[in-house]
Write a protein that holds these residues in place. Structure first.
Motif, short mmCIF file in Angstrom:
data_model
loop_
_atom_site.label_atom_id
_atom_site.label_comp_id
_atom_site.label_asym_id
_atom_site.label_seq_id
_atom_site.Cartn_x
_atom_site.Cartn_y
_atom_site.Cartn_z
N UNK A 700 -18.65 8.78 18.28
CA UNK A 700 -18.18 9.43 17.06
C UNK A 700 -16.87 10.16 17.32
N UNK A 701 -16.22 10.56 16.24
CA UNK A 701 -14.98 11.33 16.35
C UNK A 701 -13.99 10.95 15.28
N UNK A 702 -13.12 11.88 14.94
CA UNK A 702 -12.06 11.62 13.98
C UNK A 702 -10.96 12.65 14.18
N UNK A 703 -9.77 12.34 13.71
CA UNK A 703 -8.68 13.31 13.71
C UNK A 703 -8.18 13.57 12.29
N UNK A 704 -8.79 12.94 11.31
CA UNK A 704 -8.47 13.21 9.91
C UNK A 704 -9.14 14.52 9.51
N UNK A 705 -8.33 15.50 9.17
CA UNK A 705 -8.84 16.82 8.80
C UNK A 705 -9.74 17.39 9.89
N UNK A 706 -9.40 17.16 11.15
CA UNK A 706 -10.20 17.69 12.25
C UNK A 706 -9.35 17.73 13.51
N UNK A 707 -9.65 18.69 14.36
CA UNK A 707 -9.06 18.71 15.70
C UNK A 707 -10.09 18.14 16.68
#
Length: 794
Positions: A700-707
């Protein structure tokens, strides 16, 4: 004539001692022998002749390329339901011999062909009895109550003036019906006992003792099998006759052929009944067939012209899938056999006639189906199973993320277990090297008890994300059930609430003892029961004693769970003003003397603690190293009393510093790290690694609206060169490299390299063993966040 009289007697005398150990009713065995000139001349012959060689011999007449012989009917001593053949013959190159048998119940006088059964072909392949003669390896099923037998011999030759010569035939007829009236459907089934632990479910068999009444020791010859050899017993059975045939087969192979035991490890009938055959399981070596090769022998009871029934095919596929995983051979693969001077390869799941070219079986429909059966067995092999005890779409948003690290396409079966209601199942395709997500709230609404199971024939990785609008949590599922679970962290102090989630995916209920060990050394135990295919949620603070007191309110503790069968255990905690914070995750199945945490910080308003649970009855002595980004270290030593939880406040030891942590203990303990921020309103808790690894995966993971931070710790004595391979939702890939000095850590801000990515999957690999964790903060931490250890990859 003397040979004809002595042979059946000799075979019975030579029956091995193991047959004498048979308990319970026995099959009756009788013998009819043709060997003299008179025996051969009494029958009807066409194109054959009888000579005085060896006291009486049947062969082709001069100038004939083919011929046949049919014996006079023989009256048996008792009603039979099965028969097999032994014979002595010479087969020069280019000559052929075939034998067939038929039976009837009523006398044949003046009845012609009416009343006779079909002709049953009996062929040897390369099978010989203990005395060296040719033999059919198995019996054929006769109509129950047969009292008359007739033998047919066909001879043919492709070479002029050459002929096979048949000196003797002994027909062994058996009665296994009158002594064993039980139907197979009435016998108990149990999972196969032999073999290592597997993800693929063990097939349920009718145990040898239940169908044969025999209790005996297995023969000593043992070796792990390299594959499976599929046999086919050409026989037409009614639904109530297969059990009788299997019992007759045991008597025939041990008491007539003189073998020490059945030559088949497992047998499958048209109804799909799976019989345990040879004693000792799949590693029991068979020396009588296929040259004594290292193989599991599986016999299919099926007419030669018919395909397998759906139930028989299902039983076979399940057995092949389990055997392949238990003994580490791929159902669609091959292996090498033979000596150094003459090795060859053959399928891991081979037909009998692929191994022994002279063997006639398996026959057309089954032979043609083998490629598909291999594929089905491969697809039925469970190479990944993940359990998620926690599941709640009434209070949380919930998503499952699946990553396929292999080069093969994967089908993931996701089962959402709804206690008291039908489960919800979905199949999710995951391309090679890709990730697929499934939003659970889109499938089910308003369910607050929704454990999940993810299964695949490919080694998939699975994570779950659960979120509130104010905080998120998640991480990998549980890949192996366990009878024992530990949680180092547990609290009902202040705004903290702790929930233990125990999931029992088994068919039967499980009992468990849950012990809460507090910081002051006192403990409390409770007995619980988890229904089969159900889960139990324990609200720890609400546990009430008989006197009405609630001893686990306003306290901190660790937890030990011991169940009488393997279960999955997770812990969910809520905290902060208005219960804005949450985290959830799996328990610790194995204690360890060493624990590693790559991530950790006491900077800003982060509060970091290490929670240590010592469930032993002796004190545990700890050595804890806090390692900064430049290799500097701070060392502390602690003693944890027996059956006690200890809290180590990292903010007091290394204030305002990003650290990785290494803990060593002289006794196995459970260790978790908690990180809280936003003035304690959000945060997460999780266990560390018990050993560094060369490769780690983060699904899992994302960089959209997240660090998004990847933190890597190098606890070794040499620098580690690290490569991070990233895969994004649109199929694009990225890669970053960095070096981590010995005893130091490095934090990679993924969102700075690859911003606005809706889905990010990462594989971290290094030249030295490392520890890797991922931290994810929605809205830069304004809406919480969590840290989780990666999944080690082989």
């Amino acid at each position: 004539m003397l040979t004809a009289i002595l042979l059946p007697l000799l075979l019975l005398v030579l029956a091995p001692p193991v047959a004498a150990q048979q308990q319970g009713p026995q099959a009756r065995i009788g013998t009819w022998t043709l060997t003299t000139v008179a025996d051969w001349q009494a029958g009807a012959a066409s194109g054959t002749m009888v000579t005085n060689n060896a006291g009486g011999e049947l062969r082709l007449a001069d100038g004939q390329a083919s011929g046949s012989f049919i014996s006079v009917p023989f009256k048996t001593d008792f009603a039979a339901n099965a028969a097999g053949l032994l014979w002595e013959a010479e087969l020069p190159p280019g000559t052929q011999l075939s034998l067939a048998l038929r039976s009837r119940i009523t006398p044949p006088e003046d009845a012609g062909e009416a009343g006779w059964s079909a002709w049953y072909q009996l062929e040897s392949g390369n099978t010989r009895s203990a005395t060296g003669g040719w033999a059919s390896p198995h019996v054929v099923a006769l109509p129950r109550g047969s009292e008359y037998l007739q033998l047919r011999v066909n001879l043919s030759s492709d070479v002029a003036r050459a002929s096979a010569s048949l000196r003797q035939v002994s027909v062994s007829y058996l009665d296994s019906a009158s002594t064993f009236p039980t139907f197979a459907a009435g016998l108990p089934r149990q999972p196969i006992l032999f073999g290592p632990e597997t993800l693929t479910q063990r097939p349920a068999v009718i145990a040898r003792r239940d169908w044969s009444g025999r209790v005996a020791a297995a023969q000593p010859g043992r070796s792990d099998p390299l594959g499976v050899i599929v046999h086919q017993l050409d026989t037409t059975l009614t639904a109530d006759a297969s059990l009788e045939l299997v019992r007759a087969l045991l008597a025939y192979q041990t008491q007539v052929l003189g073998w020490e035991d059945l030559s088949y490890h497992y047998l499958i009938d048209p109804e799909g009944n799976l019989y345990e055959g040879r004693l000792g399981g799949p590693t029991s070596r068979v020396t009588q067939v296929a040259g004594g090769d290292r193989a599991v022998h599986v016999a299919l009871l099926n007419p030669r012209e018919e395909p397998l029934s759906p139930t028989a095919q299902s039983s076979l596929v399940s057995l092949l899938a389990w055997l392949g995983q238990a003994y580490d051979f791929a159902p669609t693969g091959q292996h090498s056999v033979g000596s150094a001077g003459g090795r060859t390869t053959r399928p891991n799941i081979a037909a009998h006639n692929e191994v022994v070219p002279t063997a006639p079986d398996p026959y057309g429909p089954v032979q043609n189906a083998l490629p598909q059966l291999r594929t089905l067995a491969d697809q039925s092999t469970v190479r990944a199973r993940w359990y998620f005890a926690e599941g709640n779409v009434s209070d949380y948003s919930q998503r499952l993320s699946l990553f396929n690290p292999t080069n093969s396409p994967a089908d993931a079966r996701i089962t959402l277990v709804r206690p008291g209601a039908a489960p919800v199942a979905r199949i999710v395709d995951v391309a090679p090297g890709a990730r697929s997500d499934l939003t659970i709230n889109a499938l089910v609404q308003d369910e607050n008890a929704l454990p999940a199971i993810v299964e695949s024939s490919v080694a998939l990785l699975a994570e779950r994300s659960m979120g509130l609008t104010s905080d998120i949590g998640g991480g990998p599922g549980i890949s192996r059930l366990s009878r024992v679970w530990y949680f180092a962290e547990g609290s009902t102090e202040g705004t903290n609430r702790t929930f233990l989630v125990l999931f029992n995916p088994n068919a039967t209920s499980a009992q468990a003892t849950v012990t809460y060990m507090r910081r002051d050394g006192t403990s409390l135990s409770q007995e619980v029961q988890i229904a089969g295919q159900d889960r139990l949620v324990i609200t720890v603070g609400d546990i009430t004693q008989p006197d009405g007191s609630m001893p686990l309110q306003g306290t901190n503790f660790g937890v030990q769970v011991i169940a009488n069968q393997p279960i999955a255990a997770e812990r969910t905690m809520r905290f902060g003003p208005g219960q804005t914070g949450m985290h959830t995750g799996r328990g610790i199945a194995t204690l360890a003397r060493e624990w590693h945490f790559a991530e950790g910080t006491t900077e800003g308003d982060f509060r970091m603690r290490l929670l240590v649970l010592n469930p032993n009855r002796h004190m545990a002595n700890l050595e804890v190293s806090f390692m900064g980004p430049d290799g500097q270290q701070e060392l502390r030593r602690y003693a944890v009393p027996p059956r006690t939880q200890l809290t180590i406040d990292a903010n007091e030891v290394v204030p305002n510093l990003g650290v990785s942590t290494k803990l060593r203990s002289d006794r196995p303990v459970a260790v978790e790290r908690s990180l809280h921020f936003n003035n304690g309103a959000t945060g997460s808790v999780g266990a560390g690694a018990t050993a560094p690894e060369l490769r780690w995966a983060f699904v899992d993971g994302r960089t959209s609206d997240a660090t998004y931070y990847l933190c890597v710790s190098n606890p070794g004595y040499l620098p580690a060169d690290v490569t991070v391979d990233l895969r994004f939702s649109d199929g694009a890939i990225g890669s970053q490299r960095f070096r981590v000095p010995a005893g130091a850590r490095y934090t990679m801000a993924v969102h700075e390299f690859y911003p606005d990515e809706a889905a990010v999957t990462a594989i971290v690999r290094a030249t030295q063993p490392i520890v890797a964790e991922r931290s994810l903060f929605p809205g830069g931490g304004a809406r919480g966040g969590f840290t989780v250890l990666g999944l080690p990859l082989p």
